[in-house]
Design an enzyme around this catalytic site. Structure first.
Site, PDB file in Angstrom:
ATOM      1  CG  ASP A 193      -2.123   0.967   1.005  1.00 43.26           C
ATOM      2  OD1 ASP A 193      -2.466   1.267  -0.163  1.00 43.26           O
ATOM      3  OD2 ASP A 193      -2.690   1.428   2.006  1.00 43.26           O
ATOM      4  CE  LYS A 195      -2.856   4.790   1.626  1.00 43.10           C
ATOM      5  NZ  LYS A 195      -4.291   4.469   1.685  1.00 43.10           N
ATOM      6  CG  ASN A 198       0.394   4.348   3.929  1.00 48.42           C
ATOM      7  OD1 ASN A 198      -0.172   4.895   4.870  1.00 48.42           O
ATOM      8  ND2 ASN A 198      -0.145   3.339   3.259  1.00 48.42           N
ATOM      9  CG  ASP A 214      -0.886   1.777   7.193  1.00 47.58           C
ATOM     10  OD1 ASP A 214      -0.943   0.624   7.660  1.00 47.58           O
ATOM     11  OD2 ASP A 214      -1.897   2.387   6.799  1.00 47.58           O
ATOM     12  CB  THR A 233      -4.781   3.054  -2.179  1.00 48.75           C
ATOM     13  OG1 THR A 233      -4.610   2.722  -0.790  1.00 48.75           O
ATOM     14  CG2 THR A 233      -5.607   4.328  -2.286  1.00 48.75           C
TER      15      THR A 233
END
Length: 512
Positions: A193, A195, A198, A214, A233
């Site tokens: 994840d 992004k 994060n 995260d 995401t």
């Protein structure tokens, strides 16, 4: 560079459960403790295994209230449906941390499992671009995860606030992200994840160090087996993840999307709904046709194309991405120097910890007290020596670096000493924390004030001496039996407790 504008997704795309803990992260304490009492082990093997346990400074406190140790501050830094993050000030050490608080009553069993899974993953990681976990507290109602505090905010906010990211700034940032991911992938951990939300800045300096955070959707992967959970995401998810057949290179695709956004201000795949975005992601078609790309170099576009190659087999891995000309050329000013290697080397030459407890307490002090300022130059030196960007220093990398400041014979001899005295966890490489501990200014770090605070933090009952039970609250995570604790204390004195004088003398032996 166009105006940076992107919407923050309301939630990550996740369809399946997250019960994917690697069996290696679920070892039972009894098994590990009994391994120390195995009669077939030599005395040296027991000592080495014990040292690794002691240096596992991420203790999980089941019977101690976090409120006895930290003062939690208001308001929260952020909050969600079942968790919030607050600043917490250590009542004795005076150091401010980030504390993630999870309500077991508000969270589902699956969400609690995910939080504990994230903590287990983070405990395994030791890299300057990955947020460091320090302690875990748990009771019947809540879980508290204590990490280092990053004060610079999310990369997402920096994108929204900024009018442009230069190629140089984008390349420096992406190099750090890829270095963190290369370390993860080398250790068979995939994030899943990546992004802007994060990625956070360690300090207010937006050109300084970033940290990946995260790890709730991360997992340990088998390089011979594809993963099949649709997690991520929408803007950043890789096409093969939507098909539920992917490997760790899904993180690299996300880095390509992130680079694209940094340089033009909008995502390569957009739409009025999540379904429309995912439809475009699945097609995997993007371009550099808009006017924002007219002033972007061909090297930058090629870099993005290598990361956003739809075929994962042809896509670059993290190590290859770090060697791309766009990354290396934009970071030349950093790569062409070995900052302060002489000073770091001088400290490393005089570093030798002969007692197990001394090593464990010293690492605790380094983790708790070393500041961003203390480590900034050491980080540059570490990364300059780490030529393959895997987040660890091998014998060969150390030898290459040392040859620049001494002759061949001296360099070979010094590398062997470093591996013998500084590789505390016997991994065969020098980890980042080991490098910092050995090369930091110990006279400054081991001040009387810090030693007094450390002693007081360990001396829970305040009676002026440290007992085995008090040491067990800080070190070893419950995995070291009492019999071995007695042997460890007897390295310091012939009693079963340590006075402040014993403590001070033990630690000051390291200062010079």
């Amino acid at each position: 560079m166009g105006q940076l504008c992107i919407e923050k997704p309301k939630q990550k795309h996740s369809e399946d459960n997250l019960h994917e803990l690697n069996p290696q992260t679920q070892k039972q304490p009894q098994t590990q403790e009994s391994s120390l009492q195995n009669p077939n082990l030599t005395e040296q093997e027991v000592k080495e295994k014990t040292q690794v346990k002691l240096l596992d400074s991420v203790n999980t406190h089941q019977n101690q209230s976090i409120h006895d140790v930290y003062k939690l501050l208001s308001p929260p830094l952020g909050s969600g449906s079942y968790a919030e993050v607050r600043k917490g000030v250590h009542k004795v050490l005076g150091i401010t941390r980030a504390i993630k608080i999870i309500s077991k009553t508000e969270a589902t069993n699956e969400e609690v499992s995910r939080v504990l899974h994230e903590a287990e993953i983070l405990k395994q990681l030791d890299h300057p671009n990955i947020v460091k976990i320090l302690e875990i507290y748990q009771n019947a109602q809540q879980i508290f995860i204590v990490t280092e505090l990053c004060t610079g905010g999310e990369l997402f906010d920096a994108i929204v606030e900024s009018q442009q990211f230069s190629e140089k700034d984008a390349a420096k940032l992406m190099k750090q992200v890829l270095q963190g991911l290369n370390y993860c992938h080398q250790h068979k951990i995939v994030h899943r994840d990546i992004k802007p939300e994060n990625i956070v800045f360690e300090s207010k300096d937006k050109k300084g160090t970033i940290k990946i955070i995260d790890f709730g959707t991360s997992r340990v992967f088998d390089p011979h087996q594809k993963m099949n959970q649709k997690i991520g995401t929408p803007y950043y998810i890789a096409p093969e993840v939507l098909k539920k057949k992917y490997d760790e290179k899904c993180d690299i695709w996300s880095c390509g999307v992130l680079t694209y956004i940094l340089l033009c201000g909008y995502p390569p795949f957009n739409g009025k709904s999540e379904a429309k975005i995912l439809e475009k992601v699945e097609q995997g078609k993007y371009d550099f046709n808009s006017e924002e790309w007219d002033i972007i170099t061909e090297e930058a576009k090629d870099f993005i194309s290598k990361l956003m190659e739809k075929d994962p087999f042809k896509r670059y891995n993290a190590e290859q991405a770090l060697k791309h000309p766009w990354i290396t050329q934009q970071n030349e000013d950093v790569q062409n120097e070995l900052p302060q290697i002489d000073r770091a080397l001088k400290n490393m030459k005089t570093f030798k910890s002969t007692k197990q407890l001394q090593s464990a307490i010293y690492q605790y002090i380094v983790n708790q007290f070393s500041t961003q300022e203390d480590k900034s130059e050491l980080l540059k030196t570490f990364k300059a020596l780490d030529t393959n960007n895997d987040g660890q220093l091998s014998r060969q990398e150390l030898l290459i670096g040392l040859r620049k400041v001494m002759n061949e014979n001296e360099a070979v001899e010094e590398v062997e000493r470093i591996m013998r005295d500084i590789d505390q966890n016997n991994s065969g490489t020098i980890d980042y924390s080991e490098f910092v501990a050995a090369s930091i200014n110990r006279s400054k770090l081991l001040s009387q004030d810090r030693l007094a605070k450390t002693f007081k933090a360990i001396d829970k009952d305040g009676n002026g001496s440290i007992s085995i039970d008090e040491l067990k609250l800080i070190f070893g995570n419950g995995l070291v039996p009492d019999q071995i604790w007695k042997q460890i204390i007897h390295e310091v004195n012939d009693k079963e407790e340590i006075t402040f004088q014993d403590f001070s003398e033990l630690m000051l032996n390291l200062a010079f």
